[in-house]
Enzyme design. Structure first.
Site, PDB file in Angstrom:
ATOM      1  N   THR A 166     -13.011   1.140  -3.548  1.00 44.73           N
ATOM      2  CA  THR A 166     -12.332   1.549  -2.332  1.00 44.73           C
ATOM      3  C   THR A 166     -13.250   2.378  -1.429  1.00 44.73           C
ATOM      4  OG1 THR A 166     -10.288   2.573  -1.511  1.00 44.73           O
ATOM      5  CG2 THR A 166     -11.379   3.647  -3.377  1.00 44.73           C
TER       6      THR A 166
ATOM      7  N   LYS B  64      -9.324   2.094  -9.624  1.00 43.46           N
ATOM      8  CA  LYS B  64      -9.771   2.228  -8.235  1.00 43.46           C
ATOM      9  C   LYS B  64     -10.819   3.334  -8.150  1.00 43.46           C
ATOM     10  CE  LYS B  64      -7.497   2.143  -3.696  1.00 43.46           C
ATOM     11  NZ  LYS B  64      -6.223   2.472  -3.017  1.00 43.46           N
TER      12      LYS B  64
ATOM     13  N   PHE C 211     -12.014  -0.886   4.467  1.00 45.65           N
ATOM     14  CA  PHE C 211     -11.045  -0.136   5.264  1.00 45.65           C
ATOM     15  C   PHE C 211     -11.175  -0.524   6.744  1.00 45.65           C
ATOM     16  CE2 PHE C 211      -9.522   3.820   2.791  1.00 45.65           C
ATOM     17  CZ  PHE C 211      -9.354   3.067   1.641  1.00 45.65           C
TER      18      PHE C 211
ATOM     19  N   ASP D  89       0.855  -1.185   0.000  1.00 44.07           N
ATOM     20  CA  ASP D  89       0.000   0.000   0.000  1.00 44.07           C
ATOM     21  C   ASP D  89       0.893   1.237   0.000  1.00 44.07           C
ATOM     22  OD1 ASP D  89      -2.260   1.556   0.090  1.00 44.07           O
ATOM     23  OD2 ASP D  89      -2.663   1.251   2.216  1.00 44.07           O
TER      24      ASP D  89
ATOM     25  N   GLU E   9      -6.241   5.122  -8.927  1.00 44.36           N
ATOM     26  CA  GLU E   9      -7.513   5.693  -8.484  1.00 44.36           C
ATOM     27  C   GLU E   9      -7.987   6.843  -9.363  1.00 44.36           C
ATOM     28  OE1 GLU E   9      -9.727   6.703  -4.288  1.00 44.36           O
ATOM     29  OE2 GLU E   9      -7.808   5.675  -4.405  1.00 44.36           O
TER      30      GLU E   9
END
Length: 331
Positions: free
Chosen positions: A172, A148, A194, A43, A112
């Site tokens: 996400t 994303k 998350f 990440d 993203e």
């Protein structure tokens, strides 16, 4: 070949490429043990960390993209955006960095879409198609890219369209079972629940300084989603994200994928804590529930106490992009 098939053919790796050796579990560090059950994802947008850690996949977000260009390590990429307007420059840098990440991993890179498009289905689709075109021009196989997208209703609809075009998506800022159900209904490739942000919310809501892993709402949320998907035969993969401790990570051993910061990857590699498989696919597949309608999704999601985390996360990603824009303008 789809990204899911690609990942299934790539052995989980730890700090070296290839398969794990045959040393006994007692001699394996926690990261090596974890990699027996779960695909490890870095990440970060830090090229140095990715080169050092050699994960299977890598995932970034606007905050990590901003950080990647704040320290001066990617000055050569900044030279390629001279004369561009800010939005074009950020899109270009995002894909250039993603392309460099892809050179350092064997799997997929998540890129993203601009968070300002989180409630704009067509805008999200257009941006995703632009990113794929840019990756192709940079010589990156589109099957190695995950687009994303924030898991709003509009974002999920965009992902459903893109998946039908053969473009695979990572949804996400996922905090609720409602979002998870809608993503599965849409047939998205991957979701990123998350963990840590839910834990932070729980600590504040319950006025507690620490939460045992067994009571951790973030950890238990991922467990619930994983079991729901596997017991109903959904193909969508689950990738736990946003961790605060290695204990949270170890509690989710067996999850399809886990995306982990370099600091926690290093901590796992230095830990001798025993890791056992905690999540296992169901042997019994039961009938899927009816897909959620838009009105049902909106009503349930808007009333959910964790919906505020989705909105806050979008605002945070927009803020990170604005920070990068300011840095580029100041240059």
């Amino acid at each position: 070949m789809t990204p899911a098939k690609i990942s299934s053919q790539i052995p989980s790796i730890v700090l070296i490429c290839g398969k794990l050796d045959n040393k006994s579990e007692t001699k394996m560090n926690s990261l090596e043990q974890l990699a027996q059950y779960t695909t490890i994802v870095a990440d970060t947008g830090d090229l140095g960390a990715i080169t050092r850690l050699k994960p299977v996949d890598a995932t970034t977000n606007p905050s990590l993209i901003t950080a990647a260009f704040s320290g001066g390590e990617n000055a050569e990429l900044l030279q390629q955006i001279q004369g561009m307007d800010v939005d074009a420059a950020i899109d270009t840098l995002t894909v250039l960095l993603g392309a460099q990440i892809s050179e350092r991993i064997s799997g997929r890179v998540s890129t993203e879409v601009d968070a300002r498009l989180s409630f704009d289905t067509q805008g999200t689709v257009d941006k995703a198609l632009d990113y794929i075109d840019r990756y192709v021009a940079a010589g990156v196989d589109p099957n190695r890219v995950l687009i994303k997208i924030a898991a709003t209703y509009e974002g999920i609809q965009a992902a459903q369209f893109l998946e039908k075009q053969g473009i695979h998506c990572n949804l996400t800022l996922l905090f609720t079972d409602i979002q998870a159900r809608a993503c599965a209904d849409a047939g998205v490739t991957l979701i990123s629940p998350f963990v840590g942000r839910i834990t932070d919310w729980q600590k504040a809501h319950e006025s507690r300084e620490s939460i045992p892993v067994s009571e951790d709402m973030g950890v238990n949320s991922v467990k619930h989603i994983y079991q729901f998907y596997k017991s109903h035969g959904y193909a969508t993969q689950v990738m736990g994200a946003s961790f605060r401790s290695i204990d949270q990570i170890i509690a989710l051993a067996g999850c399809d994928l886990l995306t982990i910061s370099p600091a926690l990857l290093d901590e796992l590699s230095q830990s001798s804590q025993k890791v056992s498989r905690m999540l296992t696919p169901s042997d019994l597949i039961i009938e899927k529930p009816e897909p959620l309608s838009q009105s049902s999704f909106m009503a349930k999601q808007d009333d959910h106490p964790l919906n505020a985390l989705l909105l806050k996360g979008i605002e945070g990603f927009i803020g990170a992009r604005q920070t990068l824009a300011k840095q580029l303008l100041d240059r």
